[in-house]
Design a protein around this motif. Structure first.
Motif, mmCIF file in Angstrom:
data_model
loop_
_atom_site.group_PDB
_atom_site.id
_atom_site.type_symbol
_atom_site.label_atom_id
_atom_site.label_comp_id
_atom_site.label_asym_id
_atom_site.label_seq_id
_atom_site.Cartn_x
_atom_site.Cartn_y
_atom_site.Cartn_z
ATOM 1 N N PRO A 255 0.570 -1.245 -0.637
ATOM 2 C CA PRO A 255 0.235 -0.143 0.073
ATOM 3 C C PRO A 255 0.797 1.028 0.068
ATOM 4 O O PRO A 255 0.363 1.953 -0.791
ATOM 5 C CB PRO A 255 -1.028 -0.092 1.370
ATOM 6 N N TYR A 256 2.054 0.972 0.434
ATOM 7 C CA TYR A 256 2.750 2.312 1.034
ATOM 8 C C TYR A 256 3.323 3.147 -0.713
ATOM 9 O O TYR A 256 3.438 3.912 -1.059
ATOM 10 C CB TYR A 256 4.076 2.078 1.926
ATOM 11 N N LEU A 257 4.155 1.707 -1.316
ATOM 12 C CA LEU A 257 4.491 1.615 -3.007
ATOM 13 C C LEU A 257 3.451 2.159 -3.547
ATOM 14 O O LEU A 257 3.537 3.230 -4.225
ATOM 15 C CB LEU A 257 5.113 0.560 -2.913
ATOM 16 N N THR A 258 2.429 1.574 -2.975
ATOM 17 C CA THR A 258 1.365 2.187 -3.995
ATOM 18 C C THR A 258 0.551 3.436 -4.763
ATOM 19 O O THR A 258 0.635 4.123 -5.104
ATOM 20 C CB THR A 258 -0.210 0.954 -4.256
ATOM 21 N N VAL A 259 0.582 3.648 -3.270
ATOM 22 C CA VAL A 259 -0.297 5.346 -3.386
ATOM 23 C C VAL A 259 1.041 6.373 -3.310
ATOM 24 O O VAL A 259 0.910 7.388 -3.767
ATOM 25 C CB VAL A 259 -0.083 5.675 -2.122
ATOM 26 N N GLY A 260 2.240 5.657 -3.340
ATOM 27 C CA GLY A 260 3.275 6.584 -3.725
ATOM 28 C C GLY A 260 3.045 6.781 -5.023
ATOM 29 O O GLY A 260 3.530 7.861 -5.564
ATOM 30 N N VAL B 13 -6.980 1.501 -7.815
ATOM 31 C CA VAL B 13 -6.135 0.189 -7.299
ATOM 32 C C VAL B 13 -5.260 0.081 -6.399
ATOM 33 O O VAL B 13 -5.140 -0.674 -5.455
ATOM 34 C CB VAL B 13 -4.213 0.486 -8.470
ATOM 35 N N TYR B 14 -5.356 1.652 -5.596
ATOM 36 C CA TYR B 14 -5.287 1.760 -4.099
ATOM 37 C C TYR B 14 -6.650 0.735 -2.794
ATOM 38 O O TYR B 14 -6.196 0.267 -2.620
ATOM 39 C CB TYR B 14 -5.192 3.061 -3.574
ATOM 40 N N PHE B 15 -8.050 1.178 -3.864
ATOM 41 C CA PHE B 15 -9.167 0.926 -2.937
ATOM 42 C C PHE B 15 -8.916 -0.775 -2.815
ATOM 43 O O PHE B 15 -9.631 -1.565 -1.825
ATOM 44 C CB PHE B 15 -10.404 1.050 -3.664
ATOM 45 N N ALA B 16 -8.977 -1.450 -4.265
ATOM 46 C CA ALA B 16 -8.063 -2.477 -4.941
ATOM 47 C C ALA B 16 -7.469 -3.205 -3.196
ATOM 48 O O ALA B 16 -7.128 -4.399 -2.495
ATOM 49 C CB ALA B 16 -8.051 -3.449 -5.992
ATOM 50 N N ILE C 154 -7.553 -6.107 0.226
ATOM 51 C CA ILE C 154 -7.089 -7.333 0.362
ATOM 52 C C ILE C 154 -6.390 -6.757 1.438
ATOM 53 O O ILE C 154 -6.212 -7.139 2.357
ATOM 54 C CB ILE C 154 -5.542 -7.116 -1.065
ATOM 55 N N PHE C 155 -5.646 -5.442 2.105
ATOM 56 C CA PHE C 155 -4.661 -5.041 3.312
ATOM 57 C C PHE C 155 -4.641 -4.907 4.675
ATOM 58 O O PHE C 155 -4.062 -3.995 5.467
ATOM 59 C CB PHE C 155 -3.017 -4.805 2.511
#
Length: 293
Positions: free
Chosen positions: A77-82, A135-138, A142-143
């Protein structure tokens, strides 16, 4: 025909910006048409934006979580939002540099405020940002259990994070503030680039360097663990990078990370200075843009 770009004074520049924001239907329509034209005759259309982000986030998330020995449930999640925030800011810098150059035909034939073309760029990037947020919501679904846990960590031995809570709503004003900054970037870089055509190439080259020195694929905790000495210059790599503060005001609430108000102070300061420079550029050179393009 009335020359809408004439007048070398601050009231004229402010009027251009005010009228540009007022012509919402025009720049919103143009920005939406940019998205439709880009994915014309594509089977899934703009969903390619989402799929591209999903593949990038998943691939790099799995790789770097192993390299940095970080928990995948919090690091992905950290990398995705970044990545999502970075792509928006990257577009503001690169597409913003081409804002007026790419709108040459409209600028010469459509009597509209210059601000309309900057807002067209920012609106197009906002639509792409909205697609990437899927993508963030997915990832969040999951996490979710990892992110709501009080005291989770981003990297082994890193600082404890508070977890997702009501502060997630601060992501809304954070994005608005980033978009407001994207508008002055498009105005300022766009004006400079019409006069000096090498500027877009310089921006593209610098953004590649900025990507690697900005905490997007690596957590700041890693610097804190490796360089613990007080006053170590390596600790300033993140803090002296203005892009880090922009990313953090939006990423922190979305992943339940610890929020520091000094990020907001830095971003607000840059906002004031940036708009002052954009106004100065609009005052001095807005009348020349139609000739330079």
């Amino acid at each position: 025909m009335t020359v809408v770009h004439a007048g070398r004074n601050f009231p004229a520049a402010i009027s251009d910006i005010r009228r540009g924001f007022g012509q919402r239907e025009l720049w919103a329509y143009l920005g939406w048409q940019d998205i439709k034209q880009r994915y014309r005759r594509s089977v899934i259309g703009p969903l390619w934006i989402t799929l591209s982000m999903a593949v990038t986030a998943a691939g790099l998330g799995l790789l770097y979580s192993q390299l940095f020995e970080t928990p995948i449930g919090t690091f992905l999640p950290y990398l995705t939002v970044g990545f999502i925030v970075w792509n928006f800011m990257l577009g503001c810098m690169t597409d913003g540099s081409d804002t007026f150059i790419s709108n040459e035909g409209l600028i010469k034939h459509l009597p509209a405020p210059l601000t309309v073309y900057a807002l067209r760029t920012v609106w197009r990037l906002t639509l792409m940002f909205a697609h990437n947020m899927l993508v963030y919501f997915a990832v969040l679904a999951i996490f979710f259990s990892d992110l709501v846990r009080d005291g989770y960590i981003l990297s082994s031995g890193g600082a404890l994070q508070p977890g997702l809570d009501w502060t997630i709503i601060t992501a809304v004003p954070a994005f608005v503030l980033i978009a407001v900054n994207g508008t002055w970037v498009a105005l300022l870089f766009g004006i400079i680039s019409t006069r000096y055509r090498d500027i877009p190439q310089v921006v593209n080259a610098l953004t590649q360097l900025l990507f690697f020195v900005t905490p997007i694929v690596w957590p700041v905790d890693i610097l804190a663990q490796k360089f613990k000495e007080t006053g170590s210059w390596q600790m300033l790599v993140a803090e002296l990078n203005p892009l880090y503060h922009f990313i953090q005001i939006l990423r922190a609430p979305l992943i339940g990370s610890e929020q520091s108000w000094h990020h907001w102070v830095v971003v607000l300061g840059i906002t004031v200075v940036g708009w002052a420079l954009a106004l100065l550029a609009m005052r001095n050179y807005r009348a020349r843009v139609s000739y330079w393009v």
